[in-house]
Design an enzyme around this catalytic site. Structure first.
Site, PDB file in Angstrom:
ATOM      1  N   GLU A  72      34.835   4.083  21.694  1.00 45.88           N
ATOM      2  CA  GLU A  72      34.912   5.535  21.576  1.00 45.88           C
ATOM      3  C   GLU A  72      36.291   6.066  21.924  1.00 45.88           C
ATOM      4  O   GLU A  72      37.049   5.453  22.685  1.00 45.88           O
ATOM      5  CB  GLU A  72      33.877   6.192  22.486  1.00 45.88           C
ATOM      6  CG  GLU A  72      34.041   5.782  23.948  1.00 45.88           C
ATOM      7  CD  GLU A  72      33.331   6.739  24.886  1.00 45.88           C
ATOM      8  OE1 GLU A  72      32.114   6.598  25.009  1.00 45.88           O
ATOM      9  OE2 GLU A  72      33.989   7.605  25.470  1.00 45.88           O
ATOM     10  N   GLU A 112      22.403  14.979  24.835  1.00 43.06           N
ATOM     11  CA  GLU A 112      22.828  14.213  26.003  1.00 43.06           C
ATOM     12  C   GLU A 112      23.128  15.186  27.136  1.00 43.06           C
ATOM     13  O   GLU A 112      23.634  16.289  26.890  1.00 43.06           O
ATOM     14  CB  GLU A 112      24.091  13.417  25.620  1.00 43.06           C
ATOM     15  CG  GLU A 112      24.705  12.596  26.732  1.00 43.06           C
ATOM     16  CD  GLU A 112      25.993  11.900  26.269  1.00 43.06           C
ATOM     17  OE1 GLU A 112      26.228  11.756  25.036  1.00 43.06           O
ATOM     18  OE2 GLU A 112      26.788  11.516  27.147  1.00 43.06           O
ATOM     19  N   GLN A 151      33.857  13.378  20.810  1.00 49.08           N
ATOM     20  CA  GLN A 151      33.676  11.955  21.133  1.00 49.08           C
ATOM     21  C   GLN A 151      33.474  11.214  19.819  1.00 49.08           C
ATOM     22  O   GLN A 151      32.432  11.345  19.178  1.00 49.08           O
ATOM     23  CB  GLN A 151      32.449  11.784  22.038  1.00 49.08           C
ATOM     24  CG  GLN A 151      32.171  10.346  22.440  1.00 49.08           C
ATOM     25  CD  GLN A 151      30.973  10.261  23.378  1.00 49.08           C
ATOM     26  OE1 GLN A 151      29.877  10.655  23.010  1.00 49.08           O
ATOM     27  NE2 GLN A 151      31.203   9.775  24.587  1.00 49.08           N
ATOM     28  N   HIS A 210      30.627  17.435  25.136  1.00 46.11           N
ATOM     29  CA  HIS A 210      31.211  16.852  23.926  1.00 46.11           C
ATOM     30  C   HIS A 210      30.257  16.929  22.748  1.00 46.11           C
ATOM     31  O   HIS A 210      29.065  17.171  22.901  1.00 46.11           O
ATOM     32  CB  HIS A 210      31.670  15.402  24.139  1.00 46.11           C
ATOM     33  CG  HIS A 210      30.599  14.413  24.497  1.00 46.11           C
ATOM     34  ND1 HIS A 210      30.267  14.126  25.796  1.00 46.11           N
ATOM     35  CD2 HIS A 210      29.803  13.629  23.735  1.00 46.11           C
ATOM     36  CE1 HIS A 210      29.317  13.200  25.820  1.00 46.11           C
ATOM     37  NE2 HIS A 210      29.002  12.887  24.573  1.00 46.11           N
ATOM     38  N   HIS A 266      25.347  13.409  18.034  1.00 44.91           N
ATOM     39  CA  HIS A 266      24.668  14.051  19.167  1.00 44.91           C
ATOM     40  C   HIS A 266      25.542  15.151  19.743  1.00 44.91           C
ATOM     41  O   HIS A 266      26.741  15.216  19.480  1.00 44.91           O
ATOM     42  CB  HIS A 266      24.298  13.030  20.254  1.00 44.91           C
ATOM     43  CG  HIS A 266      25.450  12.370  20.950  1.00 44.91           C
ATOM     44  ND1 HIS A 266      26.065  11.230  20.495  1.00 44.91           N
ATOM     45  CD2 HIS A 266      26.101  12.692  22.103  1.00 44.91           C
ATOM     46  CE1 HIS A 266      27.025  10.873  21.325  1.00 44.91           C
ATOM     47  NE2 HIS A 266      27.089  11.747  22.304  1.00 44.91           N
TER      48      HIS A 266
HETATM   49  C1  V0V Z   1      17.557   8.886  15.398  1.00 44.60           C
HETATM   50  N1  V0V Z   1      16.972  10.022  14.980  1.00 44.60           N
HETATM   51  C2  V0V Z   1      17.831  11.026  15.145  1.00 44.60           C
HETATM   52  C3  V0V Z   1      19.007  10.444  15.686  1.00 44.60           C
HETATM   53  N2  V0V Z   1      18.790   9.111  15.839  1.00 44.60           N
HETATM   54  N3  V0V Z   1      17.739  12.339  14.904  1.00 44.60           N
HETATM   55  C4  V0V Z   1      18.807  13.096  15.179  1.00 44.60           C
HETATM   56  N4  V0V Z   1      19.973  12.601  15.682  1.00 44.60           N
HETATM   57  C5  V0V Z   1      20.098  11.282  15.949  1.00 44.60           C
HETATM   58  N5  V0V Z   1      21.242  10.817  16.438  1.00 44.60           N
HETATM   59  C6  V0V Z   1      15.631  10.167  14.405  1.00 44.60           C
HETATM   60  C7  V0V Z   1      15.464   9.260  13.199  1.00 44.60           C
HETATM   61  O1  V0V Z   1      15.913   9.892  12.029  1.00 44.60           O
HETATM   62  C8  V0V Z   1      13.971   9.006  13.186  1.00 44.60           C
HETATM   63  O2  V0V Z   1      13.318  10.073  12.593  1.00 44.60           O
HETATM   64  C9  V0V Z   1      13.620   8.980  14.653  1.00 44.60           C
HETATM   65  O3  V0V Z   1      14.655   9.714  15.344  1.00 44.60           O
HETATM   66  C10 V0V Z   1      13.586   7.559  15.213  1.00 44.60           C
HETATM   67  O4  V0V Z   1      14.813   6.985  14.907  1.00 44.60           O
HETATM   68  P1  V0V Z   1      15.083   5.434  14.624  1.00 44.60           P
HETATM   69  O5  V0V Z   1      16.085   5.332  13.571  1.00 44.60           O
HETATM   70  O6  V0V Z   1      13.776   4.710  14.477  1.00 44.60           O
HETATM   71  O7  V0V Z   1      15.808   4.985  15.941  1.00 44.60           O
HETATM   72  P2  V0V Z   1      15.251   4.634  17.371  1.00 44.60           P
HETATM   73  O8  V0V Z   1      13.952   5.303  17.647  1.00 44.60           O
HETATM   74  O9  V0V Z   1      15.359   3.161  17.532  1.00 44.60           O
HETATM   75  O10 V0V Z   1      16.400   5.312  18.240  1.00 44.60           O
HETATM   76  C11 V0V Z   1      16.593   6.696  18.308  1.00 44.60           C
HETATM   77  C12 V0V Z   1      17.042   7.039  19.741  1.00 44.60           C
HETATM   78  C13 V0V Z   1      18.284   6.188  20.027  1.00 44.60           C
HETATM   79  C14 V0V Z   1      17.335   8.522  19.800  1.00 44.60           C
HETATM   80  C15 V0V Z   1      15.904   6.698  20.717  1.00 44.60           C
HETATM   81  O11 V0V Z   1      19.281   6.513  19.091  1.00 44.60           O
HETATM   82  C16 V0V Z   1      18.819   6.327  21.416  1.00 44.60           C
HETATM   83  O12 V0V Z   1      18.301   5.717  22.371  1.00 44.60           O
HETATM   84  N6  V0V Z   1      19.908   7.113  21.592  1.00 44.60           N
HETATM   85  C17 V0V Z   1      20.531   7.329  22.901  1.00 44.60           C
HETATM   86  C18 V0V Z   1      21.707   6.418  23.121  1.00 44.60           C
HETATM   87  C19 V0V Z   1      22.814   6.625  22.130  1.00 44.60           C
HETATM   88  O13 V0V Z   1      22.646   7.273  21.097  1.00 44.60           O
HETATM   89  N7  V0V Z   1      24.031   6.039  22.447  1.00 44.60           N
HETATM   90  C20 V0V Z   1      25.194   6.120  21.609  1.00 44.60           C
HETATM   91  C21 V0V Z   1      26.140   7.150  22.099  1.00 44.60           C
HETATM   92  P3  V0V Z   1      12.307   9.882  11.356  1.00 44.60           P
HETATM   93  O14 V0V Z   1      13.089   9.195  10.308  1.00 44.60           O
HETATM   94  O15 V0V Z   1      11.207   9.019  11.940  1.00 44.60           O
HETATM   95  O16 V0V Z   1      11.863  11.267  11.016  1.00 44.60           O
HETATM   96  S1  V0V Z   1      26.890   6.636  23.625  1.00 44.60           S
HETATM   97  C22 V0V Z   1      27.537   8.039  24.365  1.00 44.60           C
HETATM   98  O17 V0V Z   1      27.288   9.179  23.833  1.00 44.60           O
HETATM   99  C23 V0V Z   1      28.316   7.865  25.511  1.00 44.60           C
HETATM  100  C24 V0V Z   1      28.652   6.519  26.042  1.00 44.60           C
HETATM  101  C25 V0V Z   1      28.844   9.036  26.233  1.00 44.60           C
HETATM  102  O18 V0V Z   1      28.672  10.154  25.822  1.00 44.60           O
HETATM  103  O19 V0V Z   1      29.465   8.830  27.310  1.00 44.60           O
HETATM  104 CO    CO Z   2      28.012  11.079  24.101  1.00 40.85          CO
END
Ligand code: V0V
Ligand code: CO
Length: 146
Positions: free
Chosen positions: A43, A134, A60, A7, A84
């Site tokens: 979602e 992912e 998604q 996705h 993502h």
């Molecule tokens: C953050 N950054 C990204 C980003 N999110 N870059 C590209 N794409 C993204 N989506 C960058 C951000 O600009 C910062 O860069 C740096 O990473 C740190 O970001 P932050 O804002 O301080 O945020 P953090 O570190 O607290 O969190 C970032 C992470 C977090 C990636 C660790 O988003 C995470 O744990 N994601 C995984 C879970 C998730 O996204 N769940 C929702 C979808 P600079 O500014 O320092 O350069 S759930 C899903 O997909 C499901 C249920 C499914 O598929 O089934």
């Molecule tokens: Co997802």
């Protein structure tokens, strides 16, 4: 082995309005909806096509359930858009371990529950040229009924 795009995750402020945009503009219908409290998202999965490995590819659409969720924080900073990408694999555990061995940060020690009973993990965007990535193993077919 990663065998398909499972996705593309798109962050939106209003899930119902965004679903309606994809329906009215392209004719895509909702295949499945759910709330994932652990991930802080409501979602909708829109199935785009079946794939040659027996799986499928989806859009998604993700609305945050709380402002301090990952999608909520991302929306506040970036606005709506592609959040993502997700690759499908039959073996998320093995593929996550292989990627970790190559020096990419895998965010979870063990895969967590994703959409439709799938098992998911994420790779840090800073290790993936700016793309939050992912890895997904779909649930067996009988568990994915919506
Ligand atoms: C953050 N950054 C990204 C980003 N999110 N870059 C590209 N794409 C993204 N989506 C960058 C951000 O600009 C910062 O860069 C740096 O990473 C740190 O970001 P932050 O804002 O301080 O945020 P953090 O570190 O607290 O969190 C970032 C992470 C977090 C990636 C660790 O988003 C995470 O744990 N994601 C995984 C879970 C998730 O996204 N769940 C929702 C979808 P600079 O500014 O320092 O350069 S759930 C899903 O997909 C499901 C249920 C499914 O598929 O089934
Ligand atoms: Co997802």
């Amino acid at each position: 082995m990663l065998t398909r795009i499972d996705h593309i995750g798109i962050a939106c402020r209003n899930l119902d309005e965004t679903v309606e945009f994809y329906r009215a503009t392209y004719g895509f219908e909702v295949f499945h909806t759910e709330v994932n409290e652990e991930q802080g998202v409501r979602e909708a999965m829109l199935k785009i096509n079946e794939t040659s490995d027996g799986g499928a590819s989806y859009l998604q659409l993700l609305e945050p359930t709380r402002e301090d969720s990952t999608v909520g924080k991302w929306l506040a900073k970036n606005g709506e858009g592609v959040h993502h990408i997700a690759f499908g694999t039959a073996d998320v555990d093995g593929d996550a371990a292989a990627v970790r061995d190559k020096g990419v940060r895998v965010l979870y020690d063990q895969p967590r529950i994703g959409s439709m009973g799938s098992r998911i993990t994420f790779l840090h965007p800073k290790d993936c040229h700016g793309v939050l990535t992912e890895l997904v193993t779909s649930a067996p077919a009988e568990q994915t009924e919506h």
